[in-house]
Every structure is written in C-alpha cells, then in structure tokens.
Design a protein around this motif. Structure first.
Motif, PDB file in Angstrom:
ATOM      1  N   VAL A 106       0.817  -1.206   0.000  1.00  0.00           N
ATOM      2  CA  VAL A 106       0.000   0.000   0.000  1.00  0.00           C
ATOM      3  C   VAL A 106       0.854   1.262   0.000  1.00  0.00           C
ATOM      4  N   ALA A 107       1.842   1.325   0.866  1.00  0.00           N
ATOM      5  CA  ALA A 107       2.671   2.535   0.967  1.00  0.00           C
ATOM      6  C   ALA A 107       3.374   2.835  -0.350  1.00  0.00           C
ATOM      7  N   GLU A 108       3.859   1.800  -1.006  1.00  0.00           N
ATOM      8  CA  GLU A 108       4.545   1.996  -2.282  1.00  0.00           C
ATOM      9  C   GLU A 108       3.570   2.464  -3.361  1.00  0.00           C
ATOM     10  N   GLU A 109       2.364   1.883  -3.368  1.00  0.00           N
ATOM     11  CA  GLU A 109       1.371   2.284  -4.362  1.00  0.00           C
ATOM     12  C   GLU A 109       0.929   3.735  -4.146  1.00  0.00           C
ATOM     13  N   ILE A 110       0.800   4.146  -2.883  1.00  0.00           N
ATOM     14  CA  ILE A 110       0.462   5.549  -2.590  1.00  0.00           C
ATOM     15  C   ILE A 110       1.576   6.468  -3.064  1.00  0.00           C
ATOM     16  N   ALA A 111       2.820   6.073  -2.807  1.00  0.00           N
ATOM     17  CA  ALA A 111       3.958   6.909  -3.202  1.00  0.00           C
ATOM     18  C   ALA A 111       4.031   7.083  -4.717  1.00  0.00           C
ATOM     19  N   ARG A 112       3.524   6.112  -5.464  1.00  0.00           N
ATOM     20  CA  ARG A 112       3.515   6.217  -6.922  1.00  0.00           C
ATOM     21  C   ARG A 112       2.365   7.093  -7.427  1.00  0.00           C
ATOM     22  N   THR A 113       1.195   6.945  -6.806  1.00  0.00           N
ATOM     23  CA  THR A 113      -0.013   7.550  -7.382  1.00  0.00           C
ATOM     24  C   THR A 113      -0.367   8.923  -6.840  1.00  0.00           C
ATOM     25  N   ALA A 114      -0.292   9.122  -5.529  1.00  0.00           N
ATOM     26  CA  ALA A 114      -0.768  10.377  -4.939  1.00  0.00           C
ATOM     27  C   ALA A 114      -0.021  11.608  -5.465  1.00  0.00           C
ATOM     28  N   PRO A 115       1.317  11.577  -5.556  1.00  0.00           N
ATOM     29  CA  PRO A 115       2.002  12.763  -6.094  1.00  0.00           C
ATOM     30  C   PRO A 115       1.610  13.066  -7.539  1.00  0.00           C
ATOM     31  N   ALA A 116       1.423  12.030  -8.347  1.00  0.00           N
ATOM     32  CA  ALA A 116       1.019  12.250  -9.742  1.00  0.00           C
ATOM     33  C   ALA A 116      -0.372  12.873  -9.800  1.00  0.00           C
ATOM     34  N   ILE A 117      -1.298  12.360  -9.003  1.00  0.00           N
ATOM     35  CA  ILE A 117      -2.659  12.900  -9.003  1.00  0.00           C
ATOM     36  C   ILE A 117      -2.658  14.348  -8.543  1.00  0.00           C
ATOM     37  N   GLU A 118      -1.860  14.654  -7.523  1.00  0.00           N
ATOM     38  CA  GLU A 118      -1.785  16.033  -7.021  1.00  0.00           C
ATOM     39  C   GLU A 118      -1.300  16.990  -8.101  1.00  0.00           C
ATOM     40  N   ARG A 119      -0.376  16.531  -8.932  1.00  0.00           N
ATOM     41  CA  ARG A 119       0.135  17.372 -10.028  1.00  0.00           C
ATOM     42  C   ARG A 119      -0.893  17.518 -11.144  1.00  0.00           C
ATOM     43  N   ILE A 120      -1.654  16.473 -11.396  1.00  0.00           N
ATOM     44  CA  ILE A 120      -2.586  16.473 -12.523  1.00  0.00           C
ATOM     45  C   ILE A 120      -3.896  17.181 -12.193  1.00  0.00           C
ATOM     46  N   ALA A 121      -4.316  17.133 -10.947  1.00  0.00           N
ATOM     47  CA  ALA A 121      -5.639  17.642 -10.559  1.00  0.00           C
ATOM     48  C   ALA A 121      -5.920  19.072 -11.023  1.00  0.00           C
ATOM     49  N   PRO A 122      -4.947  20.015 -10.961  1.00  0.00           N
ATOM     50  CA  PRO A 122      -5.242  21.380 -11.417  1.00  0.00           C
ATOM     51  C   PRO A 122      -5.571  21.491 -12.903  1.00  0.00           C
ATOM     52  N   LEU A 123      -5.342  20.433 -13.683  1.00  0.00           N
ATOM     53  CA  LEU A 123      -5.664  20.484 -15.111  1.00  0.00           C
ATOM     54  C   LEU A 123      -7.168  20.478 -15.349  1.00  0.00           C
ATOM     55  N   GLY A 124      -7.949  20.099 -14.337  1.00  0.00           N
ATOM     56  CA  GLY A 124      -9.395  20.255 -14.420  1.00  0.00           C
ATOM     57  C   GLY A 124     -10.172  19.114 -15.028  1.00  0.00           C
ATOM     58  N   VAL A 125      -9.493  18.014 -15.325  1.00  0.00           N
ATOM     59  CA  VAL A 125     -10.171  16.845 -15.884  1.00  0.00           C
ATOM     60  C   VAL A 125     -10.354  15.822 -14.767  1.00  0.00           C
ATOM     61  N   PRO A 126     -11.505  15.135 -14.699  1.00  0.00           N
ATOM     62  CA  PRO A 126     -11.689  14.129 -13.647  1.00  0.00           C
ATOM     63  C   PRO A 126     -10.588  13.069 -13.676  1.00  0.00           C
ATOM     64  N   ILE A 127     -10.208  12.610 -12.487  1.00  0.00           N
ATOM     65  CA  ILE A 127      -9.152  11.613 -12.335  1.00  0.00           C
ATOM     66  C   ILE A 127      -9.725  10.407 -11.610  1.00  0.00           C
ATOM     67  N   SER A 128      -9.463   9.225 -12.135  1.00  0.00           N
ATOM     68  CA  SER A 128      -9.825   7.998 -11.426  1.00  0.00           C
ATOM     69  C   SER A 128      -8.554   7.345 -10.905  1.00  0.00           C
ATOM     70  N   ILE A 129      -8.681   6.644  -9.791  1.00  0.00           N
ATOM     71  CA  ILE A 129      -7.567   5.891  -9.231  1.00  0.00           C
ATOM     72  C   ILE A 129      -7.842   4.409  -9.464  1.00  0.00           C
ATOM     73  N   ASP A 130      -6.931   3.766 -10.142  1.00  0.00           N
ATOM     74  CA  ASP A 130      -7.026   2.345 -10.476  1.00  0.00           C
ATOM     75  C   ASP A 130      -6.361   1.562  -9.345  1.00  0.00           C
ATOM     76  N   THR A 131      -7.151   1.113  -8.387  1.00  0.00           N
ATOM     77  CA  THR A 131      -6.595   0.418  -7.232  1.00  0.00           C
ATOM     78  C   THR A 131      -7.599  -0.552  -6.644  1.00  0.00           C
ATOM     79  N   ARG A 132      -7.063  -1.546  -5.911  1.00  0.00           N
ATOM     80  CA  ARG A 132      -7.897  -2.502  -5.185  1.00  0.00           C
ATOM     81  C   ARG A 132      -7.932  -2.192  -3.690  1.00  0.00           C
ATOM     82  N   LYS A 133      -7.254  -1.125  -3.242  1.00  0.00           N
ATOM     83  CA  LYS A 133      -6.975  -0.950  -1.815  1.00  0.00           C
ATOM     84  C   LYS A 133      -7.534   0.357  -1.273  1.00  0.00           C
ATOM     85  N   ALA A 134      -8.174   0.272  -0.105  1.00  0.00           N
ATOM     86  CA  ALA A 134      -8.805   1.438   0.500  1.00  0.00           C
ATOM     87  C   ALA A 134      -7.787   2.516   0.846  1.00  0.00           C
ATOM     88  N   GLY A 135      -6.644   2.131   1.356  1.00  0.00           N
ATOM     89  CA  GLY A 135      -5.642   3.125   1.727  1.00  0.00           C
ATOM     90  C   GLY A 135      -5.156   3.925   0.539  1.00  0.00           C
TER      91      GLY A 135
END
Length: 335
Positions: A128-157
């Motif tokens: 989980v920690a490794e998957e968060i480290a990969r995805t959360a920073p990318a999403i934070e950078r992309i979010a201001p672009l204004g397009v909806p973002i989905s997270i492709d994951t099996r894990k609640a964390g």
C-alpha cells in the motif's frame, strides 16, 4: 427454472423509426432484442421486452464524476508503474506523469485513470505505501488540469490518499472484492466507482480460465458484485460496470463477450470497456508488440461504442478520439 436475459440490438443514425426504444439515453436505439438463455437465443420485437428490463436498458445514465454520458467518453490510461505490460516505466516520475496527462487531455481525454499497480497476468501485489507513493504525487500534479481523475486500485488506503490528492473515481479491477474496506470508503466519500469483473487475482487469473458460458457467467458474476457494492451504500447511478475483458478470460471468452456486449446494459449501469493493447488484440491482430496494437484496440473500442458503451479506457487517446468523431459523423450523416 430457466433464467432469461434480454440483449438490446443497437442501431443508430436518423431518422429513428416509430416504436424504437432509446438505449440508455445515448445516441443509439433499438427495435429488437435478443432473448437469451443458456439453451439458446431468439430475436424478438422490442415491445416484447419485460418492463423491468426495459427500465434498466432505456433509462438515461446519470453523469459520472461530472461527465455526461449521452456521448462516448474517453478515459486515458496513465500507468505510474515500472512494470505495466504496455508502458511500464514511461510515466512513473511525477513530471513525466503530468506531461503525459497534459498530452492526453489535449488529444481528447475526458478522464485520466492513474494506476500504481500492474494487473497484467502474473503480476505481484504492490504494498500500500509503495502504491500511494507512486499515485498520490502524480494525481496532485494532474488535478489542477481540471479533468476528472480515477484511481485504479484494489486498496482502501490507496484510494483514500488518491481522493485526498484530487482524484474523484475509484476503479477497482477486483470488483471491490479484494479489500472489504474499499466499498464503505467510497460510500462514505460519495465517490463514483467502476466495478470490474475478475476471477481470482492478477497473479493467477490467466491459468486455465473456464466458463460454462462466458457471456452469461460474466454477466451474473458482475451483477453480484454490483449488488454487493450497492448494498455497501453506493447507488447504482454512481457505478460504472466493466466486463473485464482480458481478465481471467482467454481469446474465445473475450470475443464471445464483446459480440453481445450490449447485454450488460441490463445491469442498469453505464458501461466502461477496457481492451486497449491487450493480449487478445495482438493474437487476433497478429502482432506481439503492445504499442503496435492500437489499430486493433480502436477497432474493438468502436465496436463497443456501436453497442452503446459509454466510456472506453485507452492508451491511444488521439487515435481513439479521432475514430469516435468519425463514427459520430457517420451516425449523424454530417460533420
């Protein structure tokens, strides 16, 4: 007692004939349905469609993550992994992820799907920690672009961190069967979800997949997962259904499901189709290199859209968006 299913046989273009029924509020309609059982099939006029099936098939699909679903939508794939089957390692740094997201949005992506764990056949689970480290920073950078973002994951964390970073939709290849905390989290946060059909796990799903009837077994099993997600507090209006092409299915299974894909409108959810660059595309299209499978991927995506699929998940956003524009122009008879 024999279980009966009804598949609308979609048509498009104008004028729509009198008596034709609308398909999910989109551009297609149907005058006939296929009555399916495990013993065979029969084509019937649409006026013989039972009321409960008609309600599920005909009612317009509500917007998902702010996107109306009266036209086909394109979900662009952004793998921030070192090992995804098609583009692993290409976009796993935040700057590279941001640049690729920008390019996909410019090419016509309506949503960006960020994944930090490869689910190719034989792949291993990522902590989980490794998957968060990969995805959360990318999403934070992309979010201001204004397009909806989905997270492709099996894990609640991972999903919780992704939504906190600016994500909006949870896309779970396990159909919310892997982590029992994930569906309640989505319900609590009022997040839309994508429920996909898959048996077993990516590590072993490819080993000798067996079905009595690939189409109807997949429909029934996906319906069970959608019922479970709905029971967890997520209304059907916030659910995308994905038949899981390529997941625990061989070439024949995939083609059987795609041939009658419009059956899945009977689930009462919008449909997401993900076939991009998958192995069966290469097998049928006679190419072993994933990046060379885009023409076949577009062909199958258009076949799905012609059966009323509301969203396609793709690598080649530009090619797919162009193909959809041409499909729409042909359907309308004008540019």
């Amino acid at each position: 007692m024999t279980k009966v299913y009804y598949r609308p046989i979609p048509q498009g273009g104008l004028p729509r004939p009198e008596g034709a029924l609308p398909l999910c509020g989109g551009p297609l309609w149907f005058t006939h349905v296929e009555r399916l059982t495990r013993e065979g099939a029969q084509v019937l006029p649409a006026d013989q469609l039972p009321e409960d099936w008609q309600r599920r098939i005909c009612r317009p699909r509500p917007a998902i993550a702010g996107l109306s679903l009266d036209v086909p939508r394109v979900m662009g794939i952004l793998n921030v992994t070192p090992d995804s089957f098609s583009d692993g390692g290409s976009h796993d740094a935040p700057d590279a992820a941001l640049a690729h997201a920008r390019a996909m949005i410019a090419a016509g992506a309506d949503m960006i799907d960020v994944g930090g764990e490869s689910t190719r056949p034989g792949s291993a689970e990522v902590p989980v920690a490794e998957e968060i480290a990969r995805t959360a920073p990318a999403i934070e950078r992309i979010a201001p672009l204004g397009v909806p973002i989905s997270i492709d994951t099996r894990k609640a964390g991972v999903a919780k961190a992704a939504l906190a970073a600016g994500g909006q939709l949870i896309n779970d290849v396990s159909g919310f069967a892997f982590d029992p905390a994930l569906a309640p989290l989505a319900a609590a946060l009022a997040a839309p979800v994508c429920v996909m059909h898959m048996r077993r796990a990516p590590e072993d799903m490819h080993i000798d997949p067996q079905f009595d009837n690939a189409l109807l077994d997949t429909y029934d099993e996906l319906a069970e997962r959608i019922d479970a997600v709905e029971a967890a507090g997520i209304p059907r209006a916030r659910i995308l259904a994905d038949p899981g092409i390529g997941f625990a299915k061989d070439v024949g299974h995939n083609l059987q499901i795609l041939n009658r894909l419009s059956l899945f409108h009977g689930l009462g959810c919008a449909i997401l189709l993900g076939v991009s660059r998958k192995r069966f595309i290469g097998t049928v299209g006679q190419t072993t290199t994933p990046s060379e499978r885009d023409p076949g991927s577009i062909a199958v995506a258009l076949a799905g859209i012609a059966q009323g699929v509301q969203m396609v998940r793709v690598h080649d956003v530009a090619g797919t968006a162009q193909a959809i524009r041409l499909w729409q122009a042909v359907q309308a008879g004008r540019a």
